[in-house]
Design an enzyme around this catalytic site. Structure first.
Site, PDB file in Angstrom:
ATOM      1  CG  ASP A 145      -1.450   1.327   1.680  1.00  0.00           C
ATOM      2  OD1 ASP A 145      -2.149   1.875   0.632  1.00  0.00           O
ATOM      3  OD2 ASP A 145      -1.126   1.782   2.610  1.00  0.00           O
ATOM      4  CB  VAL A 146       1.105   4.375  -1.880  1.00  0.00           C
ATOM      5  CG1 VAL A 146       2.067   5.447  -1.796  1.00  0.00           C
ATOM      6  CG2 VAL A 146       1.414   3.382  -2.888  1.00  0.00           C
ATOM      7  CG  ASP A 147      -1.984   7.432   0.437  1.00  0.00           C
ATOM      8  OD1 ASP A 147      -0.941   8.095  -0.048  1.00  0.00           O
ATOM      9  OD2 ASP A 147      -3.026   7.423  -0.137  1.00  0.00           O
TER      10      ASP A 147
ATOM     11  CB  SER B 233      -2.217   3.447  -4.052  1.00  0.00           C
ATOM     12  OG  SER B 233      -2.492   4.734  -3.242  1.00  0.00           O
ATOM     13  N   GLY B 234      -5.039   3.236  -3.055  1.00  0.00           N
ATOM     14  CA  GLY B 234      -6.325   3.747  -3.337  1.00  0.00           C
ATOM     15  C   GLY B 234      -6.292   5.355  -3.747  1.00  0.00           C
TER      16      GLY B 234
ATOM     17  CG  MET C 163      -8.244   5.115   6.038  1.00  0.00           C
ATOM     18  SD  MET C 163      -7.758   4.096   4.809  1.00  0.00           S
ATOM     19  CE  MET C 163      -6.582   2.845   5.376  1.00  0.00           C
TER      20      MET C 163
END
Length: 225
Positions: free
Chosen positions: A20-22, A109-110, A52
């Site tokens: 995931d990124v964030d 990523s979202g 989230m």
């Protein structure tokens, strides 16, 4: 329940690792940074928190937040130039170590592709290994929505991407690493999920992940042993 030593073996023998990124690869939550930059920070961070926590369907939450932010192409470019995302300590070394072992590394990523591709470039991850949401702009650069056909725009989208990767590359063993509920939901189809709490601890993930870390050094250590 898989034993911890089995999980470690699976991680060390993975043929692909998806991050995931964030709040995982980078310290920030990209959409909140964009909101701050566009002057609607408070309203948007409350929506992110609800999304989230799994309280709102992902696509609805994304649509709602972007409708508030209305980011132009120029604002997105300026955000990246003036406030580039900060890499989480240890991620550069971990990605580089995985790549040395010929493990494919993906970013799922979202968040937004323009920001995620910038992060991927810093980590020497090809843009073909990036799955994220695409913002759409009118010819004059104004916000025109987002590509709703991307799997990452949906609840359960990260799992769809992993299923797709398995079908396309015939990976036997995929590891998903992330901080949020949407990352944990991607296992299965991922073979192992590692919860990451180095930037933000989401209680639901901490309580339910079979393997939970707060520092990438732990995973680097596993690869060195």
């Amino acid at each position: 329940m898989v034993s911890h030593s089995e999980l470690r073996k699976l991680f060390c023998s993975a043929d692909a690792v998806c991050f995931d990124v964030d709040s995982t690869v980078i310290r920030e939550e990209g959409i909140d940074e964009l909101a701050k930059f566009c002057g609607v920070e408070d309203a948007v961070s409350e929506m992110t928190r609800r999304a989230m926590g799994g309280a709102v369907p992902f696509k609805a939450a994304l649509m709602e937040r972007l409708a508030l932010i209305q980011p132009s192409r120029e604002q997105v470019q300026r955000l990246i130039a003036e406030h580039p995302p900060h890499l989480t300590p240890g991620i550069r070394e971990l990605v580089s170590r995985l790549q040395e072992r010929n493990v494919q590394v993906f970013l799922i990523s979202g968040g937004f592709r323009s920001i995620v591709e910038h992060v991927a470039a810093k980590l020497n991850i090809p843009s073909t290994n990036v799955f994220a949401n695409r913002l759409k702009f009118y010819f004059n650069g104004e916000y025109a929505g987002f590509d709703e056909m991307q799997p990452t725009a949906e609840s359960g989208g990260k799992g769809k991407v992993i299923k797709l990767l398995k079908e396309k590359y015939h990976f036997k063993n995929i590891v998903m690493i992330g901080d949020g509920a949407t990352d944990m939901e991607a296992c299965p189809p991922a073979d192992v999920f590692i919860g990451f709490g180095g930037n933000v601890i989401r209680q639901q993930v901490k309580d339910n992940a079979e393997w939970y870390i707060t520092d990438f050094v732990e995973l680097l250590g596993e690869l060195e042993e």
